[in-house]
Design an enzyme around this catalytic site. Structure first.
Site, PDB file in Angstrom:
ATOM      1  N   TYR A   1     -11.125   4.656 -10.960  1.00 36.96           N
ATOM      2  CA  TYR A   1     -10.788   5.255  -9.664  1.00 36.96           C
ATOM      3  C   TYR A   1     -10.677   6.778  -9.696  1.00 36.96           C
ATOM      4  CZ  TYR A   1      -9.126   0.511  -8.453  1.00 36.96           C
ATOM      5  OH  TYR A   1      -9.014  -0.826  -8.217  1.00 36.96           O
TER       6      TYR A   1
ATOM      7  N   ARG B   1       2.734  -1.602  -6.382  1.00 37.76           N
ATOM      8  CA  ARG B   1       2.692  -0.310  -7.062  1.00 37.76           C
ATOM      9  C   ARG B   1       4.000   0.461  -6.889  1.00 37.76           C
ATOM     10  NH1 ARG B   1      -2.020   2.852  -7.379  1.00 37.76           N
ATOM     11  NH2 ARG B   1      -2.878   1.621  -5.663  1.00 37.76           N
TER      12      ARG B   1
ATOM     13  N   CYS C   1     -15.380   3.696 -26.907  1.00 33.70           N
ATOM     14  CA  CYS C   1     -16.732   4.240 -27.075  1.00 33.70           C
ATOM     15  C   CYS C   1     -17.414   4.432 -25.722  1.00 33.70           C
ATOM     16  CB  CYS C   1     -17.552   3.312 -27.961  1.00 33.70           C
ATOM     17  SG  CYS C   1     -19.072   4.057 -28.556  1.00 33.70           S
ATOM     18  N   GLU C   2     -16.837   5.289 -24.918  1.00 33.51           N
ATOM     19  CA  GLU C   2     -17.356   5.645 -23.602  1.00 33.51           C
ATOM     20  C   GLU C   2     -17.020   7.111 -23.333  1.00 33.51           C
ATOM     21  OE1 GLU C   2     -19.110   3.918 -21.485  1.00 33.51           O
ATOM     22  OE2 GLU C   2     -18.969   1.918 -22.402  1.00 33.51           O
TER      23      GLU C   2
ATOM     24  N   ARG D   1      -7.656   2.862 -14.927  1.00 37.66           N
ATOM     25  CA  ARG D   1      -7.648   3.501 -13.612  1.00 37.66           C
ATOM     26  C   ARG D   1      -8.299   4.894 -13.592  1.00 37.66           C
ATOM     27  NH1 ARG D   1      -3.625   4.908 -11.105  1.00 37.66           N
ATOM     28  NH2 ARG D   1      -4.400   4.474  -9.007  1.00 37.66           N
TER      29      ARG D   1
ATOM     30  N   GLU E   1       4.672  -6.274   1.258  1.00 41.56           N
ATOM     31  CA  GLU E   1       4.246  -6.693  -0.075  1.00 41.56           C
ATOM     32  C   GLU E   1       4.057  -5.501  -1.014  1.00 41.56           C
ATOM     33  OE1 GLU E   1       1.757 -10.651   1.398  1.00 41.56           O
ATOM     34  OE2 GLU E   1       0.686  -8.788   0.967  1.00 41.56           O
TER      35      GLU E   1
ATOM     36  N   GLY F   1       0.781  -1.226   0.000  1.00 44.82           N
ATOM     37  CA  GLY F   1       0.000   0.000   0.000  1.00 44.82           C
ATOM     38  C   GLY F   1       0.810   1.272   0.000  1.00 44.82           C
TER      39      GLY F   1
ATOM     40  N   TYR G   1      -0.979  -1.586 -12.402  1.00 42.43           N
ATOM     41  CA  TYR G   1      -2.412  -1.752 -12.640  1.00 42.43           C
ATOM     42  C   TYR G   1      -2.892  -1.171 -13.962  1.00 42.43           C
ATOM     43  CZ  TYR G   1      -1.974  -2.767  -7.702  1.00 42.43           C
ATOM     44  OH  TYR G   1      -1.548  -3.278  -6.501  1.00 42.43           O
TER      45      TYR G   1
END
Length: 432
Positions: free
Chosen positions: A332, A291, A359-360, A328, A288, A246, A388
């Site tokens: 997010y 990122r 197409c968004e 992302r 761990e 994290g 990610y």
């Protein structure tokens, strides 16, 4: 103002000693590029912080950030541990020649087949997430008449101040055994009764993209508190305290991440002090990071295409990738910075949106950024995309996923081929 120092030559962005514009022309775009030297540097920063702590430790790379054969081969070179969260990640690591005994297996819904695979391959540790998993693993171990190292993933009731989908340590979470309700104690009792499960430690993960130290200090106190309680009540002392990951990185100039050494110094300081007070021997400390190891090392290269100008509003600069290779921003509301690779010395003249080809309406890679004058054919580089992005890539709108290139010391190497249109239909079957 860009949040990281970039190298350029003759107005071109240089990555790992290689001209990014030449990479775009050689391999095509969209293209994902990793500067391997940046990956190694971050690993070494974590390692140096631990070496100064006096603790035994393990740096376990969180595969979900980016998992390919080439990535696992770099990790093997660096003598790292890794954690996987699926049979596919486990298969990829093993195919890369990564040592099975340096793999831990996470996941909140591991299948029977995945557990059988992990046991058959003799991986280092399975991190148990729930009561059903205890039952499934018990069945596998009994049938095969073998034992395996395990840890218990705990939900310690600590929330990190991140996006709500990135918070995993609070009581209301899909992950782990809740400490407050007594679930963790019950799981401990079940595992200690099982002769085929060798419980070596406890694990907790409080969230992602964390900048503040407070959550980790609370977690360090809590983990030793749990270890002390279990030592007194069950005569069991965890050999390993795994604090998850994290650790935040800088995506924009507004982000203020803490150096790895600060996190590790604080965690180990508390563990040492609290363990001494509790009369416990010093545990091994695991982390761990995912990122924070690959995020700053990654870059997405795009070719600029069409443009939409609207009076009195920001223009849209459209590129040949988007939410299919980096979801992302849409998922997010993640923010990124970018540069024009072939115009590094050009003056910024406009504030624009950078939008993708999907197409968004929500396919906006960067909502607002200052750029120089851009023309069709220019190469735009999004920064710090190593975590990610590719790992969450999709074939939405039937677009092929991009190629991945590693660069280091002036050399470039293709490590993931670009998907072809033929690849998109390879698994399709005829109905008529």
């Amino acid at each position: 103002m860009i949040s990281k120092e970039l190298k350029s030559s003759n107005g071109h962005l240089i990555l790992g000693g290689v001209d990014s514009v030449e990479l775009a022309h050689k391999y095509g775009t969209p293209l994902v590029v990793y500067d391997v030297s940046e990956i190694r540097k971050q690993i070494n920063d974590f390692r140096a912080a631990f070496d100064n702590s006096g603790f035994k430790y393990e740096i376990s790379y969180a595969s979900k950030a980016f998992a390919t054969v080439a990535m696992y081969q770099v990790l093997k070179q660096e003598h790292l541990h890794t954690d996987v969260v699926s049979g596919g990640e486990l298969f990829t690591a093993l195919k890369a020649g990564f040592p099975a005994n340096k793999i831990s297996f996470h996941g909140n819904n591991k299948s029977l087949e995945e557990l059988e695979m992990a046991v058959d391959k003799k991986i280092g540790v399975i991190i148990i997430d729930n009561f059903r998993e205890i039952e499934l693993l018990e069945k596998v171990l009994q049938e095969k008449d073998v034992s395996i190292n395990v840890m218990l993933r705990l939900t310690p009731g600590i929330s990190a101040h991140t996006h709500k989908y990135d918070q995993t340590g609070q009581v209301d979470s899909k992950f782990g055994f809740d400490v407050e309700s007594g679930q963790a104690d019950k799981a401990l009792e079940l595992v200690l009764k099982n002769k085929n499960m060798n419980l070596i430690g406890i694990h907790a993960h409080i969230g992602s993209q964390i900048f503040g130290i407070e959550g980790f200090t609370l977690l360090a106190h809590k983990m030793v508190e749990i270890a002390s309680k279990w030592h007194k009540n069950y005569n069991f002392t965890p050999e390993i305290l795994n604090f998850g990951g994290g650790f935040g990185i800088s995506y924009t100039e507004d982000d203020e991440p803490i150096e790895p050494s600060v996190f590790i110094e604080k965690i180990t300081e508390i563990v040492k002090s609290d363990s001494k007070k509790a009369g416990l021997s010093l545990p091994e400390v695991w982390i761990e990071p995912g990122r924070s190891i690959v995020g700053p090392a990654g870059y997405n290269l795009y070719t600029v295409g069409s443009r939409k100008d609207i009076p009195n509003l920001k223009s849209y600069i459209n590129v040949d990738g988007g939410m299919g290779d980096n979801i992302r921003p849409a998922l997010y509301q993640a923010k990124y910075e970018a540069v024009v690779s072939n115009k590094m010395d050009a003056k910024k003249t406009q504030e624009v949106h950078v939008s993708g080809k999907y197409c968004e309406s929500g396919d906006i890679l960067i909502d607002s950024i200052e750029l120089p004058d851009v023309q069709p054919g220019d190469i735009l580089a999004m920064l710090d995309t190593g975590a990610y992005g590719y790992s969450m890539a999709s074939n939405y709108n039937r677009n092929p996923r991009p190629a991945v290139v590693f660069v280091e010391n002036g050399q470039d190497k293709l490590v993931v081929k670009r998907e072809s249109y033929e690849d998109l239909t390879r698994l399709d079957l005829n109905y008529l």
